[in-house]
Design an enzyme around this catalytic site. Structure first.
Site, PDB file in Angstrom:
ATOM      1  NE  ARG A  25      -4.102   1.829   1.104  1.00  0.00           N
ATOM      2  CZ  ARG A  25      -5.110   2.190   0.339  1.00  0.00           C
ATOM      3  NH1 ARG A  25      -5.193   1.790  -0.927  1.00  0.00           N
ATOM      4  NH2 ARG A  25      -6.079   2.955   0.812  1.00  0.00           N
ATOM      5  CB  THR A  80      -9.370  -0.659  -7.420  1.00  0.00           C
ATOM      6  OG1 THR A  80      -9.285   0.490  -6.617  1.00  0.00           O
ATOM      7  CG2 THR A  80      -8.753  -1.838  -6.739  1.00  0.00           C
ATOM      8  CB  THR A  86      -6.093   0.800  -6.327  1.00  0.00           C
ATOM      9  OG1 THR A  86      -6.998   1.820  -6.747  1.00  0.00           O
ATOM     10  CG2 THR A  86      -5.503   1.199  -4.993  1.00  0.00           C
ATOM     11  CG  ASN A 130      -8.447   6.195  -4.476  1.00  0.00           C
ATOM     12  OD1 ASN A 130      -9.313   5.336  -4.352  1.00  0.00           O
ATOM     13  ND2 ASN A 130      -8.440   7.271  -3.729  1.00  0.00           N
ATOM     14  CD  GLU A 174      -4.784   4.359  -3.328  1.00  0.00           C
ATOM     15  OE1 GLU A 174      -5.981   4.080  -3.231  1.00  0.00           O
ATOM     16  OE2 GLU A 174      -4.138   4.234  -4.387  1.00  0.00           O
ATOM     17  CG  ASP A 190      -8.473   5.227  -0.219  1.00  0.00           C
ATOM     18  OD1 ASP A 190      -9.544   5.655  -0.682  1.00  0.00           O
ATOM     19  OD2 ASP A 190      -7.868   4.250  -0.702  1.00  0.00           O
ATOM     20  CB  SER A 194     -12.534  -0.881   0.848  1.00  0.00           C
ATOM     21  OG  SER A 194     -12.932   0.204   1.637  1.00  0.00           O
TER      22      SER A 194
HETATM   23  O1  DON Z   1      -8.012   1.167  -1.278  1.00  0.00           O
HETATM   24  C1  DON Z   1      -9.187   1.462  -1.452  1.00  0.00           C
HETATM   25  O2  DON Z   1     -10.093   1.063  -0.748  1.00  0.00           O
HETATM   26  C2  DON Z   1      -9.544   2.356  -2.637  1.00  0.00           C
HETATM   27  N1  DON Z   1      -8.405   3.170  -2.967  1.00  0.00           N
HETATM   28  C3  DON Z   1     -10.000   1.509  -3.778  1.00  0.00           C
HETATM   29  C4  DON Z   1     -10.412   2.336  -4.982  1.00  0.00           C
HETATM   30  C5  DON Z   1     -11.310   1.630  -5.895  1.00  0.00           C
HETATM   31  O3  DON Z   1     -11.605   0.478  -5.766  1.00  0.00           O
HETATM   32  C6  DON Z   1     -11.889   2.423  -6.987  1.00  0.00           C
HETATM   33  N2  DON Z   1     -12.526   1.538  -7.922  1.00  0.00           N
HETATM   34  N3  DON Z   1     -13.504   1.511  -8.461  1.00  0.00           N
END
Ligand code: DON
Length: 593
Positions: free
Chosen positions: A127, A402, A420, A422, A441, A444, A474
């Protein structure tokens, strides 16, 4: 006022553009090892899915499923050459960075969940981290108001990317091939180009205005200022050069060489915080995955800094005693108890979870039988509990575009990766001539307690911005075992909805006895505490269930589609691998041999 759920809105627009006959289906005729005819989904309330019918794919030896067919083929080739699931996963990850640039990346980060044939379960956290100069209120103006777009569309939204180091670590520890071998297909796709399909172009079209705004982006992702069309070839020589630098010098090129230097230069020029020290200090880590039991299966999923495993396991613990199969898929009763369980698990998620290097995550208590029983006792049998009456329930705090892909090899190693940048195309900017999009990111994190982020998540202090901290995610790459043996690899994009989409794919198989195609075609629902609404795909409920839910006090938020599951299921009777492309992303493919 910030507009929440922008990514979900983007997906709605994307899918509203129309889904014609699937190109993936046409490809399937000649490239798939074996396939069943289209199956009638045994799903009430889904009479006419809006998306094309994708065939169920079965294979004996190995299987890859990803959101872009060329990346799937790259992984399949690696498996056929004798590479293992980790070799294939790294190759697919680099290929997706080229052919699925909205989401596949080297400018972001993610998680890899591994189940090895010898029984080991491993979890790699790559991450992104906040820059060392980051501060809790950096997304707010002097008056303390969150500045619209700062965390999503500027260099202040960029976390230090982890993908290149994550892939390097996985390959060195558990792969069998060299970096050069697994990066080569991505370099070829970037340098020689690839033919765009309608599914690829539809994703690009969500961001045309941004591609026009930044000349170095438009030079690649527009055709002389106009959107690329299906059938044209997209070449990315800048990205090819960046990948060649990584091939030659490995992580050094990215974290302590010309690539870091180019990103830092662009960041400085655009009021960002990134420094060379941020890149040099970046680390990835092996973690113990979250594990729980559900109906005799072992669920193995993402630990903090992802909230995925904890929220899935907390929800499953709450619903475990309820006979959902008897009540029926998306009946008023099973929906009520599922949604109430999710409401409470998300309240806990948004209150308590954050990067474990910075805050204590009370996972033991959240996943205890006592906590599940307490939460269950608060669910009223015939009516919705308003979210305003549900709090993170352990007492005062003490201490989201993602892509997901799954790979199984002929030895029984299984790998699920969700990674991702994001939003679609991250901050929609590319540093100089590096050729890759940078993540956003930082959105988030909690920009300010109580203010929703782009996924509408209302989060607390545990997830506030701090230097070097990883934002709460998530993303939930999940592996399901039965008696220690592989039963399923699954995961999805979709911001906060990832958790529900991934969990429903598991419940559909385990509880409702669906096959992988039925489980993935089935319409999805989601509840995340706030907003106090059930997100529902078209056909999620019959009209009578919908009206029963209304009477119980539920408000529905119709969404055109949620997520893009890439799952592989092992048929317990034959041992065959089964998969299907999620029709919500028609450029994807499941393929095996
Ligand atoms: O890590 C996460 O939860 C988010 N950055 C995920 C982003 C995401 O899934 C966008 N997609 N549709």
């Amino acid at each position: 006022m910030r507009k929440p759920i922008t990514t979900i809105t983007a997906l709605v627009i994307l899918l509203a553009l129309g889904v014609g006959a699937s190109a993936a289906q046409a490809r399937a005729q000649d490239s798939r090892a074996a396939q069943d005819g289209p199956l009638q989904a045994r799903v009430r309330g889904n009479p006419q899915p809006a998306w094309p019918d994708e065939p169920l794919v079965t294979a004996r030896h190995g299987m890859v499923v990803s959101a872009q067919h060329l990346a799937t083929q790259v992984g399949l080739d690696i498996l056929k050459q004798g590479g293992n699931a980790v070799d294939a996963a790294v190759a697919v990850g680099y290929a997706l960075a080229v052919v699925h640039p909205c989401c596949g990346n080297i400018g972001g980060g993610g998680f890899m969940n591994l189940h090895l044939a010898d029984g080991k379960n491993l979890f790699l956290d790559f991450r992104e981290k906040a820059p060392l100069a980051a501060t809790p209120d950096m997304m707010q103006n002097a008056a303390g108001k969150v500045v619209n777009g700062r965390s999503t569309r500027t260099y202040l939204g960029v976390g230090v990317p982890g993908t290149v180091m994550g892939f390097d670590e996985a390959l060195k520890k558990y792969g069998t091939m060299s970096l050069a071998q697994v990066v080569a297909p991505a370099i070829k796709l970037a340098r020689e180009g690839f033919v765009l399909e309608p599914g690829d172009v539809r994703i690009f079209n969500t961001s045309t205005a941004y591609f026009r705004k930044y000349p170095n982006v438009g030079a690649i992702f527009l055709d002389h200022g106009r959107p690329w069309k299906a059938g044209q070839i997209l070449r990315q020589p800048q990205l090819a050069r960046t990948l060649e630098l990584i091939e030659k010098d490995g992580t050094r090129a990215f974290y302590d060489g010309p690539i870091a230097a180019a990103v830092v230069k662009a960041s400085r020029a655009n009021h960002g915080l990134l420094t060379l020290k941020d890149f040099r200090d970046y680390t990835v880590q092996w973690q113990k995955p979250i594990e729980c039991d559900y109906r005799g299966y072992t669920i193995i999923s993402a630990p903090p800094p992802s909230s995925g495993g904890a929220t899935i396991c907390e929800t499953l613990q709450i619903i475990a005693p309820y006979p959902f199969a008897k009540w029926g898929f998306h009946s008023a009763k099973s929906t009520h108890y599922f949604v109430e369980a999710e409401r409470r698990a998300f309240a806990d998620r948004n209150t308590y979870l954050g990067d474990p290097a910075f805050v204590h995550n009370p996972i033991g208590r959240l996943l205890s039988a006592e906590h599940a029983a307490e939460l269950r006792a608060g669910i009223q049998p015939d009516r919705a509990t308003p979210s305003s009456q549900v709090k993170g329930s352990l007492g005062p705090y003490q201490a989201t575009d993602t892509t997901h892909y799954s790979v199984v090899d002929d030895k029984g190693d299984a790998v699920g990766v969700t990674y991702t940048i994001n939003s679609f195309f991250g901050i929609k900017q590319i540093a100089g001539d590096t050729g890759f999009f940078l993540n956003n990111e930082m959105d988030d994190f909690t920009s300010k307690p109580g203010v929703p982020n782009q996924f509408g998540l209302v989060q607390g202090k545990a997830n506030q911005i701090e230097p070097g901290k990883r934002p709460l995610s998530s993303m939930s790459p999940t592996i399901v075992l039965r008696d220690g043996k592989l039963a399923m690899v699954t995961g999805s994009p979709g911001g906060s909805t990832i958790i529900s989409t991934t969990m429903e794919s598991i419940i559909n198989v385990i509880e409702y006895g669906m096959n992988v195609k039925q489980a993935i075609d089935a319409p999805r629902i989601h509840m995340q505490w706030y907003p106090d609404e059930i997100f529902a795909e078209p056909g999620a409920f019959t009209p009578s269930v919908q009206s029963a839910l209304g009477t119980m006090g539920y408000k529905l938020r119709p969404v055109h589609s949620m997520g893009d599951i890439a799952a592989i299921v092992v048929d317990p009777r034959t041992g065959l691998l089964e998969s299907v492309n999620d029709p919500r992303y028609p450029a994807g493919e499941a393929a095996g041999y």
